[in-house]
Design a protein around this motif. Structure first.
Motif, PDB file in Angstrom:
ATOM      1  N   ILE A 177      37.334 126.360 118.818  1.00 14.78           N
ATOM      2  CA  ILE A 177      35.973 125.940 118.481  1.00 14.78           C
ATOM      3  C   ILE A 177      35.374 125.127 119.629  1.00 14.78           C
ATOM      4  N   ALA A 178      36.148 124.239 120.204  1.00 15.91           N
ATOM      5  CA  ALA A 178      35.655 123.410 121.307  1.00 15.91           C
ATOM      6  C   ALA A 178      35.249 124.249 122.514  1.00 15.91           C
ATOM      7  N   ALA A 179      35.902 125.396 122.683  1.00 12.59           N
ATOM      8  CA  ALA A 179      35.586 126.281 123.809  1.00 12.59           C
ATOM      9  C   ALA A 179      34.409 127.212 123.531  1.00 12.59           C
ATOM     10  N   MET A 202      34.392 134.865 126.173  1.00 15.50           N
ATOM     11  CA  MET A 202      35.329 135.157 125.090  1.00 15.50           C
ATOM     12  C   MET A 202      36.746 134.827 125.523  1.00 15.50           C
ATOM     13  N   GLY A 203      37.054 135.127 126.786  1.00 13.11           N
ATOM     14  CA  GLY A 203      38.390 134.834 127.289  1.00 13.11           C
ATOM     15  C   GLY A 203      38.730 133.363 127.284  1.00 13.11           C
ATOM     16  N   ASP A 204      37.721 132.499 127.432  1.00 15.63           N
ATOM     17  CA  ASP A 204      37.974 131.053 127.376  1.00 15.63           C
ATOM     18  C   ASP A 204      38.477 130.641 125.994  1.00 15.63           C
ATOM     19  N   ILE A 205      37.870 131.201 124.951  1.00  9.37           N
ATOM     20  CA  ILE A 205      38.328 130.899 123.597  1.00  9.37           C
ATOM     21  C   ILE A 205      39.733 131.458 123.387  1.00  9.37           C
ATOM     22  N   PRO A 244      40.412 138.359 120.730  1.00 11.72           N
ATOM     23  CA  PRO A 244      41.871 138.230 120.734  1.00 11.72           C
ATOM     24  C   PRO A 244      42.298 136.762 120.669  1.00 11.72           C
ATOM     25  N   ASN A 245      43.505 136.536 120.189  1.00 15.38           N
ATOM     26  CA  ASN A 245      44.048 135.181 120.142  1.00 15.38           C
ATOM     27  C   ASN A 245      44.834 134.832 121.394  1.00 15.38           C
ATOM     28  N   GLU A 246      44.681 135.639 122.420  1.00 13.11           N
ATOM     29  CA  GLU A 246      45.301 135.362 123.707  1.00 13.11           C
ATOM     30  C   GLU A 246      44.469 136.053 124.772  1.00 13.11           C
ATOM     31  N   GLY A 247      44.266 135.399 125.895  1.00  3.26           N
ATOM     32  CA  GLY A 247      43.433 136.011 126.928  1.00  3.26           C
ATOM     33  C   GLY A 247      43.378 135.154 128.178  1.00  3.26           C
ATOM     34  N   ARG A 248      42.586 135.617 129.132  1.00  2.00           N
ATOM     35  CA  ARG A 248      42.453 134.934 130.415  1.00  2.00           C
ATOM     36  C   ARG A 248      41.113 134.225 130.488  1.00  2.00           C
TER      37      ARG A 248
END
Length: 255
Positions: free
Chosen positions: A140-142, A149-152, A187-191
């Motif tokens: 949420i903070a991101a 999207m990748g930051d989240i 996704p719940n994982e990313g760059r």
């Protein structure tokens, strides 16, 4: 196609989200040893109806589903990660329960999930839940204008991986609005720095799903809906519907 919502539309989604939040709180409060999952589903149905909303999940059928979902809430216990169908199963001392609920008003949806332990909790379960909630808070903070999207995805995944947990494979958050699931997939994982830029009016359901034994795999029950961990490990799932605004992230599914 990604749809950006107006301020007025976000206000309606906030009302849907409020109904979801109130329903989740009441279901958690009613979750005592001996209470059945069907009884919790009946409670949720009554609360959503009394609030002047409609359940998002009942009869919902995405392309991947073999049948329409037959209940108002998803009730997943212990090694069930998500999409558990409420049954006659009666809660036992120490059960780890994840409840996912959705509601809509005037065609606009809200979606959220909580995890908690019934009765006497085991510390490892509390840590799993707390870490999953921490990942949600980081996501949420991101959720800021100009981020991606990748930051989240990156912050959510980092919290889970650093704790040694698995992330449910092929599953994550999603856009939400006129439909329960909209573009984009989250996704719940990313760059970090990758993917679509976050713009005002974008609404995302951010939902970490962590598995205690560090494995990402899952198996599907015969009902075609319930996803379980491969080796019986426990799992937690938490979620909020979050709007991207110029003032920062607006959580639409808070009380």
């Amino acid at each position: 196609m990604v749809e950006l919502k107006s301020a007025a539309e976000l206000d309606v989604m906030r009302e849907s989200g409020r109904v979801v939040a109130q329903t989740l709180r009441a279901v958690k409060e009613a979750s005592a040893i001996g209470v059945s999952l069907k009884e919790l589903d009946e409670l949720a149905a009554q609360l959503i109806r009394d609030a002047g909303a409609k359940p998002s999940f009942l009869h919902y059928r995405p392309h991947s589903a073999p049948t329409p979902f037959p209940a108002v809430i998803c009730a997943s216990v212990n090694d069930a990660v998500v999409h558990g169908i409420p049954s006659d199963y009666r809660l036992r001392d120490g059960d780890l329960v994840s409840i996912d609920a959705g509601a809509y008003i005037d065609g606009w949806h809200g979606d959220a999930a909580i995890s908690y332990v019934v009765g006497d909790p085991h510390p490892v379960d509390l840590e799993l839940i707390a870490t999953t909630e921490r990942a949600l808070a980081a996501g949420i903070a991101a959720a800021q204008v100009g981020n991606t999207m990748g930051d989240i995805s990156h912050v959510v995944g980092t919290v889970g991986r650093e704790a040694g947990y698995g992330l449910l494979a092929h599953h994550g958050g999603h856009g939400i609005g006129r439909s329960m699931h909209e573009d984009p997939h989250l996704p719940n994982e990313g760059r970090p720095g990758r993917g679509m830029r976050l713009k005002p009016g974008l609404v995302l359901a951010i939902e970490p799903m962590f598995i205690a034994d560090g494995r990402d795999g899952y198996r599907i029950d015969d009902d075609g809906w319930t996803l379980r961990t491969v080796r019986g490990a426990r799992a937690a799932h938490v979620e909020h519907t979050v709007a991207i605004t110029t003032e920062g992230p607006r959580v639409l599914t808070m009380l």
